[in-house]
Design a protein around this motif. Structure first.
Motif, PDB file in Angstrom:
ATOM      1  N   ILE A  36      23.984  14.694  -3.722  1.00 21.19           N
ATOM      2  CA  ILE A  36      23.897  13.822  -2.114  1.00 21.19           C
ATOM      3  C   ILE A  36      22.269  13.855  -2.193  1.00 21.19           C
ATOM      4  O   ILE A  36      21.773  12.803  -1.767  1.00 21.19           O
ATOM      5  N   GLY A  37      21.631  15.122  -2.001  1.00 18.03           N
ATOM      6  CA  GLY A  37      20.209  15.087  -1.669  1.00 18.03           C
ATOM      7  C   GLY A  37      19.156  13.863  -2.607  1.00 18.03           C
ATOM      8  O   GLY A  37      18.357  13.386  -2.125  1.00 18.03           O
ATOM      9  N   ILE A  38      19.507  13.678  -3.862  1.00 13.47           N
ATOM     10  CA  ILE A  38      19.013  12.997  -4.820  1.00 13.47           C
ATOM     11  C   ILE A  38      19.558  11.482  -4.598  1.00 13.47           C
ATOM     12  O   ILE A  38      18.492  10.483  -4.559  1.00 13.47           O
ATOM     13  N   TYR A  39      20.482  11.268  -4.421  1.00 12.56           N
ATOM     14  CA  TYR A  39      21.164   9.811  -4.520  1.00 12.56           C
ATOM     15  C   TYR A  39      21.663   9.247  -2.992  1.00 12.56           C
ATOM     16  O   TYR A  39      21.555   8.062  -3.066  1.00 12.56           O
ATOM     17  N   VAL A  40      21.804   9.889  -2.123  1.00 15.05           N
ATOM     18  CA  VAL A  40      22.426   9.556  -0.887  1.00 15.05           C
ATOM     19  C   VAL A  40      21.462   9.731   0.194  1.00 15.05           C
ATOM     20  O   VAL A  40      21.242   8.991   1.029  1.00 15.05           O
ATOM     21  N   LEU A  41      20.781  10.954   0.470  1.00 14.30           N
ATOM     22  CA  LEU A  41      20.173  11.561   1.507  1.00 14.30           C
ATOM     23  C   LEU A  41      19.018  10.568   1.888  1.00 14.30           C
ATOM     24  O   LEU A  41      18.930  10.289   3.135  1.00 14.30           O
ATOM     25  N   PRO A  42      18.124   9.797   0.970  1.00 13.43           N
ATOM     26  CA  PRO A  42      17.040   9.078   1.391  1.00 13.43           C
ATOM     27  C   PRO A  42      17.771   7.906   2.492  1.00 13.43           C
ATOM     28  O   PRO A  42      17.212   7.384   3.203  1.00 13.43           O
ATOM     29  N   VAL A  44      20.589   8.124   3.874  1.00 14.66           N
ATOM     30  CA  VAL A  44      21.148   8.926   5.205  1.00 14.66           C
ATOM     31  C   VAL A  44      19.844   8.955   6.225  1.00 14.66           C
ATOM     32  O   VAL A  44      20.090   8.691   7.610  1.00 14.66           O
ATOM     33  N   VAL A  45      18.732   9.458   5.794  1.00 12.84           N
ATOM     34  CA  VAL A  45      17.390   9.411   6.817  1.00 12.84           C
ATOM     35  C   VAL A  45      17.306   8.175   7.353  1.00 12.84           C
ATOM     36  O   VAL A  45      16.904   8.221   8.389  1.00 12.84           O
ATOM     37  N   LEU A  89      27.873   1.478   7.501  1.00 15.02           N
ATOM     38  CA  LEU A  89      29.151   1.415   6.735  1.00 15.02           C
ATOM     39  C   LEU A  89      28.724   1.546   5.435  1.00 15.02           C
ATOM     40  O   LEU A  89      29.182   2.144   4.340  1.00 15.02           O
ATOM     41  N   PHE A  90      27.415   0.826   5.223  1.00 11.51           N
ATOM     42  CA  PHE A  90      26.822   1.064   3.781  1.00 11.51           C
ATOM     43  C   PHE A  90      26.497   2.431   3.069  1.00 11.51           C
ATOM     44  O   PHE A  90      26.983   2.742   2.131  1.00 11.51           O
ATOM     45  N   VAL A  91      25.914   2.969   4.295  1.00 14.63           N
ATOM     46  CA  VAL A  91      25.663   4.465   3.849  1.00 14.63           C
ATOM     47  C   VAL A  91      26.932   5.322   3.592  1.00 14.63           C
ATOM     48  O   VAL A  91      26.893   6.287   2.834  1.00 14.63           O
ATOM     49  N   GLN A  92      28.133   5.139   4.806  1.00 13.09           N
ATOM     50  CA  GLN A  92      29.170   5.918   4.374  1.00 13.09           C
ATOM     51  C   GLN A  92      29.899   5.563   3.031  1.00 13.09           C
ATOM     52  O   GLN A  92      30.460   6.271   2.326  1.00 13.09           O
ATOM     53  N   SER A  93      29.699   4.241   2.673  1.00  9.38           N
ATOM     54  CA  SER A  93      30.246   3.762   1.507  1.00  9.38           C
ATOM     55  C   SER A  93      29.553   4.334   0.368  1.00  9.38           C
ATOM     56  O   SER A  93      30.236   4.956  -0.886  1.00  9.38           O
ATOM     57  N   LEU A  94      28.313   4.525   0.325  1.00  8.45           N
ATOM     58  CA  LEU A  94      27.355   5.155  -0.802  1.00  8.45           C
ATOM     59  C   LEU A  94      27.833   6.552  -1.042  1.00  8.45           C
ATOM     60  O   LEU A  94      27.970   6.906  -1.882  1.00  8.45           O
ATOM     61  N   LEU A  95      27.990   7.184   0.376  1.00  7.98           N
ATOM     62  CA  LEU A  95      28.313   8.706   0.251  1.00  7.98           C
ATOM     63  C   LEU A  95      29.544   8.825  -0.424  1.00  7.98           C
ATOM     64  O   LEU A  95      29.881   9.713  -1.231  1.00  7.98           O
ATOM     65  N   ALA A 242      18.066  12.499  15.297  1.00 13.28           N
ATOM     66  CA  ALA A 242      17.832  12.184  14.059  1.00 13.28           C
ATOM     67  C   ALA A 242      18.473  13.208  13.039  1.00 13.28           C
ATOM     68  O   ALA A 242      19.256  13.064  12.057  1.00 13.28           O
ATOM     69  N   ILE A 243      17.917  14.395  13.288  1.00 13.36           N
ATOM     70  CA  ILE A 243      18.516  15.721  12.382  1.00 13.36           C
ATOM     71  C   ILE A 243      20.086  15.787  12.553  1.00 13.36           C
ATOM     72  O   ILE A 243      20.694  16.199  11.551  1.00 13.36           O
ATOM     73  N   SER A 244      20.425  15.741  13.632  1.00 16.10           N
ATOM     74  CA  SER A 244      21.852  15.891  14.177  1.00 16.10           C
ATOM     75  C   SER A 244      22.614  14.630  13.388  1.00 16.10           C
ATOM     76  O   SER A 244      23.769  14.845  12.609  1.00 16.10           O
ATOM     77  N   SER A 245      22.085  13.446  13.327  1.00 22.19           N
ATOM     78  CA  SER A 245      22.771  12.137  12.676  1.00 22.19           C
ATOM     79  C   SER A 245      22.747  12.445  10.998  1.00 22.19           C
ATOM     80  O   SER A 245      24.017  12.491  10.805  1.00 22.19           O
ATOM     81  N   VAL A 246      21.728  13.046  10.569  1.00 17.78           N
ATOM     82  CA  VAL A 246      21.708  13.353   9.203  1.00 17.78           C
ATOM     83  C   VAL A 246      22.718  14.411   8.809  1.00 17.78           C
ATOM     84  O   VAL A 246      23.646  14.171   7.761  1.00 17.78           O
ATOM     85  N   ILE A 247      22.866  15.555   9.489  1.00 25.03           N
ATOM     86  CA  ILE A 247      23.860  16.503   9.123  1.00 25.03           C
ATOM     87  C   ILE A 247      25.222  16.114   9.465  1.00 25.03           C
ATOM     88  O   ILE A 247      26.048  16.376   8.273  1.00 25.03           O
ATOM     89  N   THR A 248      25.486  15.451  10.482  1.00 22.56           N
ATOM     90  CA  THR A 248      27.005  14.901  10.420  1.00 22.56           C
ATOM     91  C   THR A 248      27.304  13.941   9.612  1.00 22.56           C
ATOM     92  O   THR A 248      28.625  13.877   9.265  1.00 22.56           O
ATOM     93  N   THR A 249      26.462  13.201   9.261  1.00 25.43           N
ATOM     94  CA  THR A 249      26.739  12.062   8.053  1.00 25.43           C
ATOM     95  C   THR A 249      26.970  12.937   6.772  1.00 25.43           C
ATOM     96  O   THR A 249      28.227  12.373   6.211  1.00 25.43           O
ATOM     97  N   VAL A 250      26.244  13.610   6.467  1.00 27.65           N
ATOM     98  CA  VAL A 250      26.482  14.480   5.104  1.00 27.65           C
ATOM     99  C   VAL A 250      27.747  15.184   5.200  1.00 27.65           C
ATOM    100  O   VAL A 250      28.487  15.390   4.239  1.00 27.65           O
TER     101      VAL A 250
END
Length: 280
Positions: A36-42, A44-45, A89-95, A242-250
């Motif tokens: 997730i850190g490599i492919y999705v996290l950017p 999500v941020v 929706l795109f970010v959730q689908s990517l995850l 922003a940090i809260s959003s990143v964590i809850t999305t992951v």
């Protein structure tokens, strides 16, 4: 902790679905979050940044005391809202596509029999499948909610397995819709409870993380005469958001894992002799 090859194809009651999901996440946390850190996290941020922008620069422009100004701003507001929701929706689908690619490889090949580089080529295609399925899912839930809250809730729960089935079984969207309908309706209330527990867990974490921001907002509103607009809150307030959003999305991997285990639980109960997907 002792490492073991967790078996997905198995009948489970509600408690075991939840406990096995957390056992899997605990055991596979390192490769999952590295992936997730490599492919999705950017992305999500970026999504967290878009969320902060929307809250700080779009919502704060509304003057509820001025109807004419409110009507003039409503068009740009909906445009920004649509773009923000689409990106979410795109970010959730990517995850979902990335994480379900990992689950698919784990289930088909077994623990330790694959590497992330072996499945990285599937991330994009599976994410596109997830995006298309999520569009259909959102449209159905939206129109169900427009008719009444109950149909929206029914569609949301009944098709909650749609994306995993589409990616794992690879038989097309129509078959995935029918399959999710059949499996979930065989144990509708059990599936609803699993989905609700997962959502409560994620949002509970989000609420805990947002407590400093809530305290800041309330105290500024009550005690400060200088800060009357959320856009004037200090930068650390928005950084925390922003940090809260990143964590809850992951952490959405939690409901995704619940749904994967529930899929196999229902599949084994309804047609245990039918192959669930072609083996590679």
């Amino acid at each position: 902790m002792e490492q073991k090859d967790i078996r997905f194809r198995k009948q489970r009651d509600l408690g075991v679905v939840i406990s096995d999901s957390f056992d899997f996440l605990k055991q596979e946390a390192k490769p999952i979050f590295r992936m997730i850190g490599i492919y999705v996290l950017p992305f999500v941020v970026l999504y967290a940044g878009a969320q902060v922008y929307f809250q700080r620069n779009v919502l704060s422009q509304f003057d509820l005391t001025n109807p004419e100004s409110l009507m003039a701003d409503i068009g740009p507001f909906y445009q920004n809202l649509f773009m923000f929701m689409f990106f979410g929706l795109f970010v959730q689908s990517l995850l979902m596509g990335t994480y379900y690619s990992y689950l698919e490889a784990y289930i088909k090949h077994g623990k330790g029999n694959f590497h992330l580089t072996d499945i990285s080529s599937k991330f994009f295609s599976n994410s596109l499948l997830a995006l298309g399925a999520n569009f259909i899912f959102v449209i159905m839930v939206f129109f169900g909610a427009m008719m009444c809250i109950v149909p929206g809730l029914y569609f949301a729960n009944t098709f909650s397995l749609l994306v995993f089935i589409l990616i794992f079984e690879k038989k097309g969207i129509s078959d995935a819709l029918n399959r999710s309908w059949k499996l979930v309706n065989s144990s509708w209330w059990n599936t609803l409870l699993i989905n609700l527990i997962a959502v409560v867990i994620v949002y509970a974490v989000g609420i805990v993380l947002s407590i400093p921001s809530l305290i800041m907002g309330v105290s500024s509103t009550i005690f400060s005469t200088e800060i009357t607009n959320p856009a004037d809150y200090p930068n650390w307030y928005w950084v925390l958001n922003a940090i809260s959003s990143v964590i809850t999305t992951v952490l959405l991997v939690i409901p995704f894992t619940f749904q994967a285990f529930q899929y196999f639980n229902l599949a084994e109960r309804n047609d245990p002799t039918t192959p669930l997907a072609p083996q590679e």
